[in-house]
Write an enzyme that holds these catalytic residues in place. Structure first.
Site, PDB file in Angstrom:
ATOM      1  N   TYR A 264       0.814  -1.216   0.000  1.00 42.78           N
ATOM      2  CA  TYR A 264       0.000   0.000   0.000  1.00 42.78           C
ATOM      3  C   TYR A 264       0.850   1.269   0.000  1.00 42.78           C
ATOM      4  O   TYR A 264       0.427   2.304  -0.493  1.00 42.78           O
ATOM      5  CB  TYR A 264      -0.870   0.048   1.260  1.00 42.78           C
ATOM      6  CG  TYR A 264      -1.840  -1.083   1.429  1.00 42.78           C
ATOM      7  CD1 TYR A 264      -2.842  -1.314   0.498  1.00 42.78           C
ATOM      8  CD2 TYR A 264      -1.784  -1.904   2.550  1.00 42.78           C
ATOM      9  CE1 TYR A 264      -3.751  -2.345   0.674  1.00 42.78           C
ATOM     10  CE2 TYR A 264      -2.685  -2.925   2.735  1.00 42.78           C
ATOM     11  CZ  TYR A 264      -3.673  -3.150   1.796  1.00 42.78           C
ATOM     12  OH  TYR A 264      -4.569  -4.170   1.979  1.00 42.78           O
ATOM     13  N   THR A 300      -2.983  -6.217  -6.766  1.00 45.83           N
ATOM     14  CA  THR A 300      -2.857  -5.198  -5.732  1.00 45.83           C
ATOM     15  C   THR A 300      -3.093  -5.813  -4.355  1.00 45.83           C
ATOM     16  O   THR A 300      -3.766  -6.838  -4.216  1.00 45.83           O
ATOM     17  CB  THR A 300      -3.881  -4.068  -5.912  1.00 45.83           C
ATOM     18  OG1 THR A 300      -5.182  -4.539  -5.532  1.00 45.83           O
ATOM     19  CG2 THR A 300      -3.913  -3.566  -7.342  1.00 45.83           C
ATOM     20  N   ASP A 301      -2.546  -5.171  -3.338  1.00 42.93           N
ATOM     21  CA  ASP A 301      -2.963  -5.517  -1.986  1.00 42.93           C
ATOM     22  C   ASP A 301      -4.434  -5.140  -1.842  1.00 42.93           C
ATOM     23  O   ASP A 301      -4.982  -4.390  -2.648  1.00 42.93           O
ATOM     24  CB  ASP A 301      -2.091  -4.806  -0.943  1.00 42.93           C
ATOM     25  CG  ASP A 301      -1.941  -5.633   0.323  1.00 42.93           C
ATOM     26  OD1 ASP A 301      -2.852  -6.432   0.631  1.00 42.93           O
ATOM     27  OD2 ASP A 301      -0.922  -5.488   1.017  1.00 42.93           O
ATOM     28  N   PHE A 302      -5.068  -5.637  -0.807  1.00 44.46           N
ATOM     29  CA  PHE A 302      -6.526  -5.642  -0.775  1.00 44.46           C
ATOM     30  C   PHE A 302      -7.113  -4.304  -0.305  1.00 44.46           C
ATOM     31  O   PHE A 302      -6.727  -3.768   0.726  1.00 44.46           O
ATOM     32  CB  PHE A 302      -7.013  -6.783   0.120  1.00 44.46           C
ATOM     33  CG  PHE A 302      -6.986  -8.114  -0.578  1.00 44.46           C
ATOM     34  CD1 PHE A 302      -8.024  -9.019  -0.447  1.00 44.46           C
ATOM     35  CD2 PHE A 302      -5.929  -8.455  -1.422  1.00 44.46           C
ATOM     36  CE1 PHE A 302      -8.006 -10.235  -1.117  1.00 44.46           C
ATOM     37  CE2 PHE A 302      -5.907  -9.670  -2.090  1.00 44.46           C
ATOM     38  CZ  PHE A 302      -6.952 -10.558  -1.932  1.00 44.46           C
TER      39      PHE A 302
END
Length: 596
Positions: A264, A300-302
Site C-alpha cells: 500500500y 494489488t494488496d486488498f
C-alpha cells in the site's frame, strides 16, 4: 466431476495459448472485467452474506462472474474447506463459460494469528512464523515447509498462496516483521527461493502458485507505522538502500515466481512518484516489468479502490482525490493485472463504458490470469476434490511432527547463566517444581509439578511477548502492533519480582525485535517466533534443543531504534544482541541428572 469439452479451450490437447485465445473470443466485456477481481470471502459460506455482512463466494460467482477468491477463516477440518471448494466449482460449471474458481490463502500454518495478515492454522499443521524459519537459517527447512504447505493447500483446493512475505525488517517497530525472514537480504533471498520451490513443486497441474509480497519491499515504513492506515502510508529511504529491499524479489523472479503483490505504501523522497506502489507506473511497469523482466501476475494488496466506508477508507495513498473509476483506470495503466479485495465489478464496467479503459487494455491482464488457471490445470480433469483424502493430508501426524520440530529448532537461547548448582540453568532436570506465568500448566505434565507461588518453586518459567501499544478500540485491527519496543514498567517489575525469588526462565515472543535491556534479570532468556507451550517445555527439559540464531539484531534502547535509518539493516548503535547470536546447551538433561 470431469467435464466433456464443449469448446477448444476446454480441450487439454489444445495448446494453452490457443485455448486462451479461444476463450477470450467467447468472453463478454463483463466476463473479462470480472476476471480482474480477486475478492476476499469467508470459508464455508456459499450463498447470501457471511457473518461480516460480506457477499459470499457463490453469490459473487453467480451474480458478478468473479472467479478468484481469498478464503478467510479457519475450517474445522479438511472436509469443511474441500466441501466448500467443491460446491463453488459446481456453481462455476453451471455458468455459460464454466471458468473454474481459483482459491487463494494468506499464510495459515503458523502458531500465531494476525487477522489482517494471516489466518489461524486450525486443522493445518503448525509451524513457527517465517522469522522462526529464518532463525533456523536452513534452506532445507524452508523447502520442507513449502512442500508441506503446498501439499495441504492442494488437498484443500487452495491454488494460490499469498506469500512468501519477503520484506526486509529494517524498521524494528513495523507490525509485520514476524512474517518476514528478517533484515538480511541474502538470507531472505535464499530462504524465500527454497520455500517457493517447495511450495510450487513441479509448477504444473499439481502445484500451488506463490504471490510474493510486498513489492518493492515494505520494510522501510516511516516510524514503523503500517500503510493499512493513513498514518503509515510513507516509505522512506534515508540510507538510499532502495535496491537492497529489491534483492529477494530479484531472486524469486529469477527462480520463476508467477505472481507479485505490491504494498500500500508510497515512496517518499526518492526518484519515484509519491503515490501508492500499485498506482505507481514507474514501479510496476518500468521497474518490475521492464527492468526486472517480470511477466507474471501483479495483484494489488486488498482494498485500494473502494475501501469500507469512513472506518476503513480505500488505501489509495497519494491518489485519494481520484474517483473509483479513475483509480481503476490508473491501476491498469500502471501495469496491474488484478484488484485484490475488490468486489464491485460495475466500477470497471463503468470505466469501459466511458472509454477511460478500453477492452484492449484488458487483453494482457486477462491473458495472464487465464494462463495461470490453465497452468494450474484448473480447467482439466476432475474439478472436485476428495474431502476424506483432504482430511488425511491436512494436518497429518507427519506434517505436524515436522512443524513441531521446526518450532523447537527456531528457539533462540539468548542467555543461560548458572543456577544454584553452579551449572547453566538449562536444560532443566525432570521432577522439579515450577511456577508458571503465561504458560499452560498442563504443558509440564510428566516433567515437573506446578506450584502456585514462586517461593515454592525450584524454577519459574515466564512467557511473554514484545510489548505493543495498539489502540484497543481497533479491535482485531489492534493486531497491527506499533509503538515502543520497551516493556511497560509494570511488566518489568513483575518479571523482576519473580526472578528475585527463584531462578527464572523468560521467553519473549518476538513479533517485533523487543528491547530486552530492562528484563534480563532472569537466569535464562529465550527469543521465540511461534512455539507452542508443550514443544517449548520439551526444549526446557532437553528432549529437544534450541538451534536458532537471531535473524534480526535486538536493539539496546528505543533511542537507538529511533536514531537508526529506516531502510538500512543492522543500523542500531551498540545492539544488545547481534544478528546470528544464539547459545547451545552445554550438556544434556541426562548428563545433569547423572551429575546430580
Amino acid at each position: 466431476m470431469a467435464i466433456e469439452p464443449r469448446y477448444p479451450y476446454e480441450d487439454p490437447h489444445v495448446l494453452v495459448e490457443d485455448r486462451i485465445s479461444d476463450l477470450i473470443g467467447r468472453m463478454s466485456r463483463t466476463d473479462k472485467a470480472a476476471l480482474i477481481f480477486h475478492s476476499e470471502v469467508s470459508v464455508g459460506y456459499v450463498d447470501g452474506s457471511d457473518h461480516w455482512g460480506r457477499a459470499c463466494a457463490g453469490t459473487l460467482l453467480r451474480e458478478r462472474g468473479i472467479t478468484h477468491f481469498l478464503g478467510q477463516g479457519t475450517p474445522r477440518d479438511g472436509r469443511d474447506i474441500t466441501q466448500w471448494h467443491n460446491r463453488l466449482q459446481e456453481i462455476a460449471l453451471e455458468l455459460p463459460l464454466r471458468i473454474p474458481v481459483t482459491l487463494s490463502s494468506d499464510p495459515r500454518h503458523s502458531v500465531t494469528d494476525n487477522p489482517l495478515t494471516s489466518q489461524a492454522a486450525g486443522a493445518f499443521s503448525r509451524w513457527p512464523e517465517s522469522l522462526g524459519i529464518a532463525a533456523i537459517g536452513s534452506e532445507k527447512t524452508a523447502y520442507e515447509q513449502g512442500e508441506v504447505v503446498g501439499r495441504e493447500y492442494l488437498a484443500a483446493g487452495i491454488r494460490v498462496a499469498l506469500h512468501p512475505q519477503v520484506d526486509l525488517s529494517t524498521e524494528y517497530r513495523w507490525a509485520r516483521i514476524v512474517q518476514t525472514y528478517g533484515e538480511d537480504a541474502d538470507l531472505t533471498s535464499r530462504l524465500a527461493v527454497a520455500y517457493f520451490q517447495g511450495l510450487q513443486g513441479d509448477g504444473g497441474a499439481e502445484s500451488v502458485a506463490a504471490m510474493a509480497k510486498h513489492f518493492p519491499g515494505g520494510g522501510p515504513q516511516k516510524d514503523g507505522l503500517d500503510p493499512h492506515f493513513r498514518d503509515g502510508r510513507e516509505q522512506v529511504y534515508p540510507g538510499d538502500r532502495f535496491d537492497y529491499h529489491l534483492a529477494p524479489f530479484v531472486a524469486l523472479i529469477e527462480a520463476g515466481l508467477p505472481q507479485i503483490m505490491p504494498y500500500y505504501g508510497m515512496p517518499v523522497g526518492t526518484e519515484w512518484e509519491e503515490v501508492g506502489f500499485a498506482y505507481n507506473k514507474g514501479i510496476i511497469t518500468e521497474l518490475l516489468r521492464q527492468r526486472l523482466g517480470f511477466d507474471g501476475i501483479v495483484c494489488t494488496d486488498f482494498g485500494v479502490i473502494t475501501g469500507m466506508g469512513d472506518t476503513f477508507p480505500a488505501k489509495a495513498w497519494g491518489v485519494e482525490h481520484l474517483s473509483r473509476e479513475q483509480r481503476v483506470t490508473r491501476l491498469l495503466d500502471s501495469g496491474v493485472d488484478q484488484f485484490g479485495g475488490e468486489k464491485d465489478v460495475s466500477v470497471l464496467l463503468d470505466a469501459l463504458s466511458s472509454g477511460s479503459v478500453t477492452e484492449q487494455q484488458l487483453e494482457q491482464p486477462v491473458r495472464r490470469l487465464l494462463r495461470e488457471k490453465f497452468r494450474l490445470g484448473l480447467f482439466d480433469g476432475d474439478r472436485v476434490i476428495d474431502p476424506e483424502r483432504a482430511n488425511t493430508v491436512i494436518g497429518s501426524a507427519a506434517h505436524q511432527a515436522l512443524g513441531v520440530r521446526a518450532q523447537q529448532r527456531s528457539l533462540v537461547l539468548l542467555k543461560n547463566d548458572a543456577g544454584v548448582d553452579g551449572l547453566p540453568l538449562l536444560p532443566l532436570s525432570p521432577g522439579i517444581r515450577v511456577f508458571v506465568d503465561g504458560v499452560e500448566p498442563s504443558a509440564f505434565e510428566g516433567f515437573a509439578s506446578v506450584v502456585t507461588h514462586p517461593a515454592e518453586a525450584d524454577v519459574a518459567v515466564v512467557r511473554t511477548r514484545t510489548p505493543d501499544y495498539a489502540d484497543p478500540a481497533m479491535h482485531f485491527l489492534g493486531s497491527m502492533h506499533k509503538g515502543s519496543l520497551e516493556f511497560r514498567p509494570e511488566d518489568r517489575e513483575r518479571i523482576r519480582a519473580i526472578a528475585e525469588q527463584v531462578p527464572t526462565v523468560l521467553d519473549v515472543y518476538l513479533d517485533r525485535p523487543a528491547v530486552l535491556t530492562d528484563v534480563l534479570s532472569p537466569t535464562a532468556v529465550f527469543a521465540s517466533f511461534g512455539t507452542d507451550d508443550r514443544p517449548f517445555v520439551e526444549v526446557l527439559f532437553g528432549e529437544a534443543e534450541p538451534e536458532g540464531s537471531l535473524p534480526v539484531e535486538l536493539p539496546r534502547s528505543m533511542a537507538a531504534v529511533k536514531a537508526s535509518r529506516t531502510d538500512v539493516p543492522f543500523d542500531t548503535a551498540d545492539p544488545l544482541y547481534r544478528f546470528g547470536h544464539g547459545l547451545r546447551y552445554e550438556r544434556s538433561a541426562a548428563e545433569r541428572t547423572d551429575e546430580a
